[in-house]
Design a protein around this motif. Structure first.
Motif, short mmCIF file in Angstrom:
data_model
loop_
_atom_site.label_atom_id
_atom_site.label_comp_id
_atom_site.label_asym_id
_atom_site.label_seq_id
_atom_site.Cartn_x
_atom_site.Cartn_y
_atom_site.Cartn_z
N GLU A 1 1.61 10.21 -4.83
CA GLU A 1 2.31 11.44 -4.47
C GLU A 1 3.13 11.97 -5.66
O GLU A 1 3.11 13.17 -5.96
CB GLU A 1 3.23 11.17 -3.29
CG GLU A 1 3.96 12.40 -2.79
CD GLU A 1 4.84 12.09 -1.60
OE1 GLU A 1 5.77 12.88 -1.37
OE2 GLU A 1 4.62 11.07 -0.92
N MET A 50 0.81 -1.20 0.00
CA MET A 50 0.00 0.00 0.00
C MET A 50 0.86 1.26 0.00
O MET A 50 0.46 2.27 -0.55
CB MET A 50 -0.91 -0.04 1.24
CG MET A 50 -2.01 0.95 1.17
SD MET A 50 -3.11 0.53 -0.17
CE MET A 50 -4.45 1.55 0.17
N GLU A 51 2.03 1.15 0.61
CA GLU A 51 2.92 2.30 0.66
C GLU A 51 3.42 2.67 -0.73
O GLU A 51 3.59 3.85 -1.04
CB GLU A 51 4.11 1.99 1.57
CG GLU A 51 5.02 3.18 1.78
CD GLU A 51 6.14 2.86 2.75
OE1 GLU A 51 7.25 3.34 2.50
OE2 GLU A 51 5.90 2.15 3.73
N GLU A 52 3.64 1.68 -1.58
CA GLU A 52 4.07 1.94 -2.96
C GLU A 52 3.00 2.71 -3.73
O GLU A 52 3.32 3.60 -4.52
CB GLU A 52 4.40 0.63 -3.68
CG GLU A 52 5.62 -0.05 -3.12
CD GLU A 52 5.87 -1.39 -3.79
OE1 GLU A 52 5.14 -1.74 -4.74
OE2 GLU A 52 6.79 -2.08 -3.34
N ASP A 95 0.80 4.75 -2.40
CA ASP A 95 0.82 6.12 -1.87
C ASP A 95 1.97 6.92 -2.48
O ASP A 95 1.81 8.10 -2.82
CB ASP A 95 0.95 6.11 -0.35
CG ASP A 95 -0.31 5.58 0.33
OD1 ASP A 95 -1.38 5.60 -0.31
OD2 ASP A 95 -0.20 5.14 1.49
N ASP A 96 3.15 6.29 -2.63
CA ASP A 96 4.28 6.97 -3.25
C ASP A 96 3.97 7.31 -4.70
O ASP A 96 4.30 8.40 -5.18
CB ASP A 96 5.54 6.09 -3.18
CG ASP A 96 6.05 5.94 -1.77
OD1 ASP A 96 5.68 6.78 -0.91
OD2 ASP A 96 6.83 5.00 -1.52
#
Length: 94
Positions: free
Chosen positions: A9, A1-3, A5-6
């Motif tokens: 962004e 999930m962090e990927e 979000d990146d």
């Protein structure tokens, strides 16, 4: 999930700065290629290739003013060798 979000962004940053991206693309990629094509059209292609071989000389010179970079004797030797060979080949062509 962090990927994800990146990625979102970065995508939002690109959309916020799209005009700068377009300007840099036109001035930094499209215009130089257009002028190089015109140069090839109106001059000898050998001269154009020799001028292109001198680009590392200018790049190395500009990098000397950048405090983040260190001087490299090996790179300087390669640039000088390229410059001298380019000059000699132009001299032989005339």
């Amino acid at each position: 999930m962090e990927e994800l979000d990146d990625f979102i962004e970065v995508l939002l940053w690109c959309l916020d700065n799209i005009w700068w991206i377009v300007v840099l693309t036109v001035l930094g990629v499209i215009a130089p290629n257009y002028f190089m094509e015109k140069c090839i059209q109106y001059t000898n292609t050998f001269v154009v290739m020799m001028l292109l071989s001198f680009i590392p000389v200018f790049t190395f010179g500009f990098q000397l003013f950048d405090a983040r970079l260190q001087f490299s004797a090996v790179t300087f030797g390669g640039v000088v060798l390229l410059f001298v060979m380019g000059l000699l080949s132009i001299r032989e062509d005339t």
